[in-house]
Design a protein around this motif. Structure first.
Motif, PDB file in Angstrom:
ATOM      1  N   MET A  22      49.521 -61.274  -1.371  1.00 21.68           N
ATOM      2  CA  MET A  22      50.946 -61.173  -1.074  1.00 21.68           C
ATOM      3  C   MET A  22      50.792 -59.699  -1.183  1.00 21.68           C
ATOM      4  N   HIS A  23      52.636 -59.445  -1.012  1.00 20.86           N
ATOM      5  CA  HIS A  23      53.069 -58.270  -0.053  1.00 20.86           C
ATOM      6  C   HIS A  23      53.748 -56.902  -1.087  1.00 20.86           C
ATOM      7  N   GLY A  24      53.247 -55.854  -0.671  1.00 21.63           N
ATOM      8  CA  GLY A  24      53.838 -54.514  -0.887  1.00 21.63           C
ATOM      9  C   GLY A  24      52.811 -53.672  -0.618  1.00 21.63           C
ATOM     10  N   PRO A  25      52.909 -52.610  -1.175  1.00 23.66           N
ATOM     11  CA  PRO A  25      52.569 -51.345  -1.142  1.00 23.66           C
ATOM     12  C   PRO A  25      50.813 -51.590  -1.977  1.00 23.66           C
ATOM     13  N   ALA A  26      50.122 -50.824  -0.691  1.00 18.53           N
ATOM     14  CA  ALA A  26      48.261 -51.331  -1.637  1.00 18.53           C
ATOM     15  C   ALA A  26      48.394 -50.500  -3.210  1.00 18.53           C
ATOM     16  N   SER A  27      49.200 -49.258  -2.847  1.00 18.98           N
ATOM     17  CA  SER A  27      48.755 -48.855  -4.615  1.00 18.98           C
ATOM     18  C   SER A  27      48.594 -49.295  -5.889  1.00 18.98           C
ATOM     19  N   SER A  28      50.337 -49.677  -5.394  1.00 20.43           N
ATOM     20  CA  SER A  28      50.868 -50.449  -6.717  1.00 20.43           C
ATOM     21  C   SER A  28      49.952 -52.083  -6.663  1.00 20.43           C
ATOM     22  N   GLY A  29      49.551 -52.622  -5.499  1.00 17.41           N
ATOM     23  CA  GLY A  29      48.775 -53.791  -6.013  1.00 17.41           C
ATOM     24  C   GLY A  29      46.883 -52.993  -6.455  1.00 17.41           C
ATOM     25  N   TRP A  30      46.848 -52.693  -5.933  1.00 18.01           N
ATOM     26  CA  TRP A  30      45.185 -52.383  -6.815  1.00 18.01           C
ATOM     27  C   TRP A  30      45.141 -52.399  -8.430  1.00 18.01           C
ATOM     28  N   LEU A  31      46.841 -51.457  -8.634  1.00 17.42           N
ATOM     29  CA  LEU A  31      47.456 -50.843 -10.254  1.00 17.42           C
ATOM     30  C   LEU A  31      47.539 -52.719 -10.486  1.00 17.42           C
ATOM     31  N   LEU A  32      47.901 -53.774  -9.714  1.00 17.87           N
ATOM     32  CA  LEU A  32      48.341 -54.631 -10.179  1.00 17.87           C
ATOM     33  C   LEU A  32      46.858 -55.342 -10.559  1.00 17.87           C
ATOM     34  N   VAL A  33      45.764 -55.647  -9.672  1.00 11.84           N
ATOM     35  CA  VAL A  33      44.817 -55.681  -9.878  1.00 11.84           C
ATOM     36  C   VAL A  33      44.108 -55.386 -11.132  1.00 11.84           C
ATOM     37  N   ALA A  34      44.415 -54.205 -10.923  1.00 11.64           N
ATOM     38  CA  ALA A  34      43.569 -53.445 -12.185  1.00 11.64           C
ATOM     39  C   ALA A  34      43.988 -54.181 -13.362  1.00 11.64           C
ATOM     40  N   LEU A  35      44.967 -53.799 -13.759  1.00 11.62           N
ATOM     41  CA  LEU A  35      46.046 -54.492 -14.992  1.00 11.62           C
ATOM     42  C   LEU A  35      45.584 -56.170 -15.372  1.00 11.62           C
ATOM     43  N   CYS A  36      45.634 -56.856 -14.238  1.00 17.00           N
ATOM     44  CA  CYS A  36      45.709 -58.426 -14.320  1.00 17.00           C
ATOM     45  C   CYS A  36      43.924 -58.148 -14.857  1.00 17.00           C
ATOM     46  N   ALA A  37      42.990 -57.951 -14.185  1.00 24.55           N
ATOM     47  CA  ALA A  37      41.717 -57.945 -14.607  1.00 24.55           C
ATOM     48  C   ALA A  37      41.207 -57.900 -16.048  1.00 24.55           C
ATOM     49  N   VAL A  38      41.624 -56.427 -16.249  1.00 26.56           N
ATOM     50  CA  VAL A  38      42.035 -56.083 -17.748  1.00 26.56           C
ATOM     51  C   VAL A  38      42.331 -56.868 -18.765  1.00 26.56           C
ATOM     52  N   THR A  39      43.156 -57.353 -18.438  1.00 33.84           N
ATOM     53  CA  THR A  39      44.049 -58.781 -19.098  1.00 33.84           C
ATOM     54  C   THR A  39      42.888 -59.603 -19.723  1.00 33.84           C
ATOM     55  N   GLY A  40      42.599 -59.840 -18.037  1.00 34.58           N
ATOM     56  CA  GLY A  40      41.525 -61.284 -17.999  1.00 34.58           C
ATOM     57  C   GLY A  40      39.898 -60.954 -18.674  1.00 34.58           C
ATOM     58  N   VAL A  41      39.667 -59.800 -18.838  1.00 35.58           N
ATOM     59  CA  VAL A  41      38.508 -59.607 -19.415  1.00 35.58           C
ATOM     60  C   VAL A  41      38.782 -59.306 -20.922  1.00 35.58           C
ATOM     61  N   TYR A  42      39.724 -58.735 -21.137  1.00 33.57           N
ATOM     62  CA  TYR A  42      40.455 -59.313 -22.869  1.00 33.57           C
ATOM     63  C   TYR A  42      40.699 -60.079 -23.335  1.00 33.57           C
ATOM     64  N   CYS A  43      41.034 -61.590 -22.406  1.00 36.46           N
ATOM     65  CA  CYS A  43      41.102 -62.533 -22.851  1.00 36.46           C
ATOM     66  C   CYS A  43      39.891 -63.451 -23.501  1.00 36.46           C
ATOM     67  N   LEU A  44      39.212 -63.171 -22.512  1.00 34.78           N
ATOM     68  CA  LEU A  44      37.534 -62.959 -22.253  1.00 34.78           C
ATOM     69  C   LEU A  44      37.101 -63.463 -23.219  1.00 34.78           C
ATOM     70  N   LEU A  45      36.975 -61.829 -24.451  1.00 33.86           N
ATOM     71  CA  LEU A  45      36.226 -61.631 -25.431  1.00 33.86           C
ATOM     72  C   LEU A  45      37.732 -61.973 -26.346  1.00 33.86           C
ATOM     73  N   ARG A  46      38.612 -62.494 -26.378  1.00 29.13           N
ATOM     74  CA  ARG A  46      39.423 -63.208 -27.369  1.00 29.13           C
ATOM     75  C   ARG A  46      38.929 -64.249 -27.635  1.00 29.13           C
ATOM     76  N   MET A  47      38.467 -64.933 -27.116  1.00 31.56           N
ATOM     77  CA  MET A  47      37.838 -66.530 -26.725  1.00 31.56           C
ATOM     78  C   MET A  47      36.231 -66.460 -27.909  1.00 31.56           C
ATOM     79  N   ARG A  48      35.897 -65.107 -27.750  1.00 30.93           N
ATOM     80  CA  ARG A  48      34.914 -65.218 -29.219  1.00 30.93           C
ATOM     81  C   ARG A  48      35.531 -65.043 -30.728  1.00 30.93           C
ATOM     82  N   SER A  49      36.888 -65.196 -30.932  1.00 34.02           N
ATOM     83  CA  SER A  49      37.167 -64.747 -31.743  1.00 34.02           C
ATOM     84  C   SER A  49      37.407 -66.066 -33.162  1.00 34.02           C
ATOM     85  N   GLY A  50      37.586 -65.257 -34.277  1.00 36.48           N
ATOM     86  CA  GLY A  50      37.127 -66.508 -35.628  1.00 36.48           C
ATOM     87  C   GLY A  50      38.270 -67.424 -35.360  1.00 36.48           C
TER      88      GLY A  50
END
Length: 186
Positions: A1-29
């Motif tokens: 993606m094009h754009g500033p590196a700092s906002s790119g890294w924030l986007l990476v972190a936000l999406c990765a944390v969201t992905g991890v939480y969604c993986l944890l939700r897969m263990r839901s009852g």
């Protein structure tokens, strides 16, 4: 993606944390949590990997075809799952948007810098409108979330942290915002 590196890294972190939480939700009852969580985890990790700033890592040309194939398969799965619930239609649109961005990035990486128009393609505009509406609707739904019923003194009957609907909505909201940012920076 094009754009500033700092906002790119924030986007990476936000999406990765969201992905991890969604993986944890897969263990839901709760079955409804598990059915949507896998697709949302895939979207979170896929968006995180696509958002890595180009100044840090430029994927090889074949990577865009791989992204398109993975998210094309996710779109087919979402289409099949849409028979049972409307939320899977959103997954279909999201996976389709990822395929579209993969194809667009593959085309952009084959052009020299400075070529191409400044106009917004019709499909990009339609996806921007869809995700803007989705973000607004999800944000409105997040505000009035009621407390979990049945939470007496002993806490019997309360949902686990992975089953809390407001956390799932917050993750969907953050992924919708991330998708808007990614579409804007294409």
């Amino acid at each position: 993606m094009h754009g500033p590196a700092s906002s790119g890294w924030l986007l990476v972190a936000l999406c990765a944390v969201t992905g991890v939480y969604c993986l944890l939700r897969m263990r839901s009852g709760a079955e409804e949590q598990r059915s949507a969580a896998g697709g949302e985890a895939l979207m979170g990790f896929g968006m995180a990997s696509m958002a890595v700033p180009a100044a840090v890592f430029t994927p090889p040309s074949w990577a865009w075809a791989a992204y398109a194939a993975v998210f094309g398969a996710a779109a087919v799965h979402a289409l099949w799952a849409a028979r049972s619930g409307a939320h899977h239609l959103h997954h279909l649109v999201g996976a389709g948007a990822m395929v579209y961005m993969s194809v667009a990035m593959a085309g952009a990486s084959s052009k020299p810098h400075g070529q191409g128009g400044s106009e917004v393609p019709l499909l990009t505009g339609a996806l921007l409108l869809y995700f803007a509406g989705y973000v607004l609707l999800t944000g409105v739904r997040l505000v009035p979330v009621a407390a979990v019923a049945g939470g007496g003194a002993g806490g019997a009957g309360t949902a686990g942290w992975g089953d809390r609907p407001e956390l799932a909505r917050a993750c969907r909201l953050s992924m919708g915002i991330s998708m808007l940012v990614m579409l804007l920076t294409m």
